[in-house]
Design an enzyme around this catalytic site. Structure first.
Site, PDB file in Angstrom:
ATOM      1  N   TYR A 146     -34.823  20.521  14.720  1.00  0.00           N
ATOM      2  CA  TYR A 146     -34.849  19.547  14.959  1.00  0.00           C
ATOM      3  C   TYR A 146     -35.414  20.082  12.911  1.00  0.00           C
ATOM      4  CZ  TYR A 146     -33.944  14.708  14.205  1.00  0.00           C
ATOM      5  OH  TYR A 146     -33.871  12.995  13.773  1.00  0.00           O
ATOM      6  N   SER A 172     -37.550   3.136  23.993  1.00  0.00           N
ATOM      7  CA  SER A 172     -37.097   3.030  24.780  1.00  0.00           C
ATOM      8  C   SER A 172     -37.720   2.917  26.634  1.00  0.00           C
ATOM      9  CB  SER A 172     -35.748   3.700  24.645  1.00  0.00           C
ATOM     10  OG  SER A 172     -36.218   4.898  24.521  1.00  0.00           O
ATOM     11  N   ARG A 200     -46.751   4.922  14.351  1.00  0.00           N
ATOM     12  CA  ARG A 200     -45.415   5.126  13.692  1.00  0.00           C
ATOM     13  C   ARG A 200     -45.564   3.684  13.369  1.00  0.00           C
ATOM     14  NH1 ARG A 200     -46.333   9.524  15.089  1.00  0.00           N
ATOM     15  NH2 ARG A 200     -44.951  11.246  16.484  1.00  0.00           N
ATOM     16  N   PRO A 251     -46.478  14.319  15.652  1.00  0.00           N
ATOM     17  CA  PRO A 251     -47.197  13.853  13.892  1.00  0.00           C
ATOM     18  C   PRO A 251     -48.053  12.842  14.641  1.00  0.00           C
ATOM     19  CG  PRO A 251     -44.955  14.408  14.440  1.00  0.00           C
ATOM     20  CD  PRO A 251     -45.268  14.090  15.763  1.00  0.00           C
TER      21      PRO A 251
HETATM   22  P1  NAD Z   1     -27.623   9.445  18.832  1.00  0.00           P
HETATM   23  O1  NAD Z   1     -28.574  10.873  19.245  1.00  0.00           O
HETATM   24  O2  NAD Z   1     -27.803   8.054  19.729  1.00  0.00           O
HETATM   25  O3  NAD Z   1     -26.317   9.656  17.544  1.00  0.00           O
HETATM   26  C1  NAD Z   1     -25.960  10.918  16.881  1.00  0.00           C
HETATM   27  C2  NAD Z   1     -24.743  11.264  17.551  1.00  0.00           C
HETATM   28  O4  NAD Z   1     -23.845  12.843  17.150  1.00  0.00           O
HETATM   29  C3  NAD Z   1     -24.316  10.815  19.128  1.00  0.00           C
HETATM   30  O5  NAD Z   1     -23.409  10.035  19.577  1.00  0.00           O
HETATM   31  C4  NAD Z   1     -23.925  12.759  19.329  1.00  0.00           C
HETATM   32  O6  NAD Z   1     -23.198  12.767  20.729  1.00  0.00           O
HETATM   33  C5  NAD Z   1     -23.712  13.079  18.130  1.00  0.00           C
HETATM   34  N1  NAD Z   1     -23.294  14.385  18.119  1.00  0.00           N
HETATM   35  C6  NAD Z   1     -24.691  15.248  18.373  1.00  0.00           C
HETATM   36  N2  NAD Z   1     -23.916  16.756  17.968  1.00  0.00           N
HETATM   37  C7  NAD Z   1     -23.341  16.406  17.217  1.00  0.00           C
HETATM   38  C8  NAD Z   1     -21.770  17.005  16.915  1.00  0.00           C
HETATM   39  N3  NAD Z   1     -22.069  18.754  17.252  1.00  0.00           N
HETATM   40  N4  NAD Z   1     -20.241  16.923  16.896  1.00  0.00           N
HETATM   41  C9  NAD Z   1     -20.111  16.113  16.908  1.00  0.00           C
HETATM   42  N5  NAD Z   1     -20.659  15.115  16.947  1.00  0.00           N
HETATM   43  C10 NAD Z   1     -22.376  15.473  17.416  1.00  0.00           C
HETATM   44  O7  NAD Z   1     -28.994   9.192  17.191  1.00  0.00           O
HETATM   45  P2  NAD Z   1     -29.653   8.592  16.277  1.00  0.00           P
HETATM   46  O8  NAD Z   1     -30.598   7.902  16.732  1.00  0.00           O
HETATM   47  O9  NAD Z   1     -28.086   7.355  16.261  1.00  0.00           O
HETATM   48  O10 NAD Z   1     -29.277   9.096  15.277  1.00  0.00           O
HETATM   49  C11 NAD Z   1     -28.610   9.078  14.202  1.00  0.00           C
HETATM   50  C12 NAD Z   1     -28.685  10.024  13.426  1.00  0.00           C
HETATM   51  O11 NAD Z   1     -29.870  10.260  12.284  1.00  0.00           O
HETATM   52  C13 NAD Z   1     -29.225  11.886  13.543  1.00  0.00           C
HETATM   53  O12 NAD Z   1     -28.373  12.416  12.850  1.00  0.00           O
HETATM   54  C14 NAD Z   1     -30.808  11.154  13.425  1.00  0.00           C
HETATM   55  O13 NAD Z   1     -31.293  12.437  13.447  1.00  0.00           O
HETATM   56  C15 NAD Z   1     -31.014  10.800  12.047  1.00  0.00           C
HETATM   57  N6  NAD Z   1     -32.120   9.942  12.677  1.00  0.00           N
HETATM   58  C16 NAD Z   1     -32.191   9.416  13.087  1.00  0.00           C
HETATM   59  C17 NAD Z   1     -33.597   8.530  13.514  1.00  0.00           C
HETATM   60  C18 NAD Z   1     -34.096   7.314  14.245  1.00  0.00           C
HETATM   61  O14 NAD Z   1     -35.353   6.754  14.807  1.00  0.00           O
HETATM   62  N7  NAD Z   1     -33.651   6.965  15.398  1.00  0.00           N
HETATM   63  C19 NAD Z   1     -34.610   9.242  12.984  1.00  0.00           C
HETATM   64  C20 NAD Z   1     -34.192   9.912  11.840  1.00  0.00           C
HETATM   65  C21 NAD Z   1     -33.398  10.109  11.682  1.00  0.00           C
HETATM   66  N1  UDP Z   2     -45.174   8.429  23.389  1.00  0.00           N
HETATM   67  C1  UDP Z   2     -45.892   7.646  23.936  1.00  0.00           C
HETATM   68  N2  UDP Z   2     -45.042   7.391  25.680  1.00  0.00           N
HETATM   69  C2  UDP Z   2     -43.801   7.244  25.675  1.00  0.00           C
HETATM   70  C3  UDP Z   2     -42.868   8.334  24.849  1.00  0.00           C
HETATM   71  C4  UDP Z   2     -43.594   8.485  23.429  1.00  0.00           C
HETATM   72  O1  UDP Z   2     -46.399   7.566  23.510  1.00  0.00           O
HETATM   73  O2  UDP Z   2     -43.156   7.341  26.621  1.00  0.00           O
HETATM   74  C5  UDP Z   2     -45.141   9.175  22.025  1.00  0.00           C
HETATM   75  C6  UDP Z   2     -44.943  10.347  21.753  1.00  0.00           C
HETATM   76  O3  UDP Z   2     -46.199  10.962  21.816  1.00  0.00           O
HETATM   77  C7  UDP Z   2     -44.880   9.635  20.114  1.00  0.00           C
HETATM   78  C8  UDP Z   2     -44.225   8.747  19.789  1.00  0.00           C
HETATM   79  O4  UDP Z   2     -45.044   8.070  20.341  1.00  0.00           O
HETATM   80  O5  UDP Z   2     -46.883   9.768  19.354  1.00  0.00           O
HETATM   81  C9  UDP Z   2     -43.237   7.869  19.445  1.00  0.00           C
HETATM   82  O6  UDP Z   2     -42.195   9.213  20.203  1.00  0.00           O
HETATM   83  P1  UDP Z   2     -40.819   9.418  19.775  1.00  0.00           P
HETATM   84  O7  UDP Z   2     -40.331  10.477  20.381  1.00  0.00           O
HETATM   85  O8  UDP Z   2     -39.720   8.152  20.233  1.00  0.00           O
HETATM   86  O9  UDP Z   2     -40.544   9.731  18.156  1.00  0.00           O
HETATM   87  P2  UDP Z   2     -40.846  10.847  17.319  1.00  0.00           P
HETATM   88  O10 UDP Z   2     -42.139  10.968  18.108  1.00  0.00           O
HETATM   89  O11 UDP Z   2     -39.887  11.765  17.006  1.00  0.00           O
HETATM   90  O12 UDP Z   2     -41.411  10.229  15.848  1.00  0.00           O
END
Ligand code: NAD
Ligand code: UDP
Ligand code: UDP
Length: 314
Positions: A146, A190, A212, A274
């Site tokens: 990622y 979630s 976070r 992290p």
């Molecule tokens: P999500 O998984 O709900 O959404 C990603 C969407 O992309 C999904 O609907 C999935 O089916 C689609 N997808 C994946 N691979 C694909 C492909 N090869 N072709 C077409 N569609 C594809 O995640 P999200 O939280 O909505 O994240 C959206 C974007 O924001 C992502 O690029 C993610 O890296 C970025 N992002 C999200 C967060 C967050 O906290 N939610 C944080 C940092 C970056």
């Molecule tokens: N985490 C936790 N319990 C859970 C899921 C995640 O304590 O049930 C912690 C995880 O180890 C991380 C933080 O929550 O330190 C955020 O995790 P998440 O997967 O949501 O996002 P990311 O690590 O990508 O920031």
């Protein structure tokens, strides 16, 4: 500013579906492209049949030929559980998929907003993280598919901009939450809410003292729109909520708002997790006049409400 044709890749995901809602509301014609790997039709079902909304099931790792004036590139699984399920596919989506999106933008003369991530900072040694920080990513660890994919995607954006004068915008998103996050995606918000609603103890990984910062989805989408429609900077610009919380504090807030009495339990910390993360948002404030307006308590209340409905409907 209205009436444009806008392509949203990953439009059926958590963030993408909220973005599609907002763009349709603004009067744009929206083409939502998704392969439904981590998103679902459920997220956009209320938009199906809308005259300004079109859904295409397509994988962006394959070339795509549509016409658009603006492109928001969100396609990529975002939760560790989802992006580690098929790590090679995750890398292809962020690299081959990104090339296809940029190739399409080049042909159409479209502006691309790419959604990068705070994960490009890895386990940061600088706190809070400004955009100038280059990061501390393990290139061979379980999160690298990622993190490194997203780093290549940023490089592709910048190099298409330099080589072809493509208009790009890069945002680095910090942890964002809200309604339509997949209930089993394994992310902390979630997980905690579903556990609390089912009367199970909340699973703190490690000591629960890692931090976070959590941004509510509506605030983030406002940041996307502002970033896309300005001409001051191509980025990268951090978007996130600078309020920083330990996972233990988050768990306490979820228990308090849900009224659950199930308590907390400890589980092992995943590798390369992290220790801290918090955005420096001075660039977003300066260039976009943007800062989050929803505090953690308000955002959690709205999200918990959503999950209660999901649980009741099941
Ligand atoms: P999500 O998984 O709900 O959404 C990603 C969407 O992309 C999904 O609907 C999935 O089916 C689609 N997808 C994946 N691979 C694909 C492909 N090869 N072709 C077409 N569609 C594809 O995640 P999200 O939280 O909505 O994240 C959206 C974007 O924001 C992502 O690029 C993610 O890296 C970025 N992002 C999200 C967060 C967050 O906290 N939610 C944080 C940092 C970056
Ligand atoms: N985490 C936790 N319990 C859970 C899921 C995640 O304590 O049930 C912690 C995880 O180890 C991380 C933080 O929550 O330190 C955020 O995790 P998440 O997967 O949501 O996002 P990311 O690590 O990508 O920031
Ligand atoms: N591409 C696409 N849709 C388009 C235009 C291009 O999917 O509308 C793909 C194309 O298949 C190519 C990639 O984008 O593999 C990069 O395109 P670019 O024009 O930059 O490179 P080239 O075609 O010269 O390799």
């Amino acid at each position: 500013m209205s009436g444009k044709t806008v392509l949203v890749t990953g439009g059926a995901g958590f963030l993408g579906s909220h973005l599609c809602d907002r763009l349709v509301e603004m009067g744009d014609d929206v083409i939502c492209v998704d392969n439904f790997f981590s998103g679902s039709k459920q997220n956009i079902k209320h938009l199906l049949g809308h005259p300004r909304f079109e859904l295409i099931r397509h994988d962006i790792v394959r070339p795509l030929f549509v016409e658009a004036e603006q492109i928001y590139n969100l396609a990529c699984p975002a939760s560790p559980k989802a992006y580690q399920y098929n790590p090679i596919k995750t890398i292809k989506t962020s690299t081959v998929g990104m090339v296809n999106v940029l190739g399409l933008a080049k042909r159409c003369g479209a502006r691309v907003l790419h959604t990068s991530t705070s994960e490009i900072y890895g386990d940061p040694e600088v706190h809070p993280q400004p955009e100038e920080y280059w990061g501390n990513v393990n290139p061979v660890g379980p999160r690298s598919c990622y993190d490194e994919g997203k780093r290549v995607a940023e490089s592709l954006c910048i190099n298409y901009h330099l080589a072809h004068q493509l208009e790009v915008r890069i945002v680095r998103i910090f942890n964002t939450y809200g309604p339509r996050m997949h209930p089993d995606d394994g992310r902390v918000v979630s997980n905690f809410i579903m556990q609390a609603l089912h009367g199970k103890p909340l699973t703190l990984y490690g000591d629960g003292l890692q931090t976070r910062s959590f941004c509510y989805v509506d605030d983030l989408i406002e940041g996307f729109i502002r970033m896309m429609n300005q001409t001051e900077t191509i980025g990268p610009v951090n978007l996130g909520n600078p309020g920083e919380f330990t996972m233990k504090q988050l768990a306490q807030a979820v228990l308090e708002i849900t009224g659950a009495t199930s308590g907390m339990t400890h589980e092992p910390l995943p590798q390369d997790d992290p220790k801290q993360r918090c955005p420096d948002i001075s660039k977003a404030e300066k260039y976009l006049n943007w800062r989050p307006e929803t505090n953690l308590h308000q955002g959690l209340q709205r999200t918990i409400e959503f999950y209660r409905h999901v649980s009741e409907a099941q």
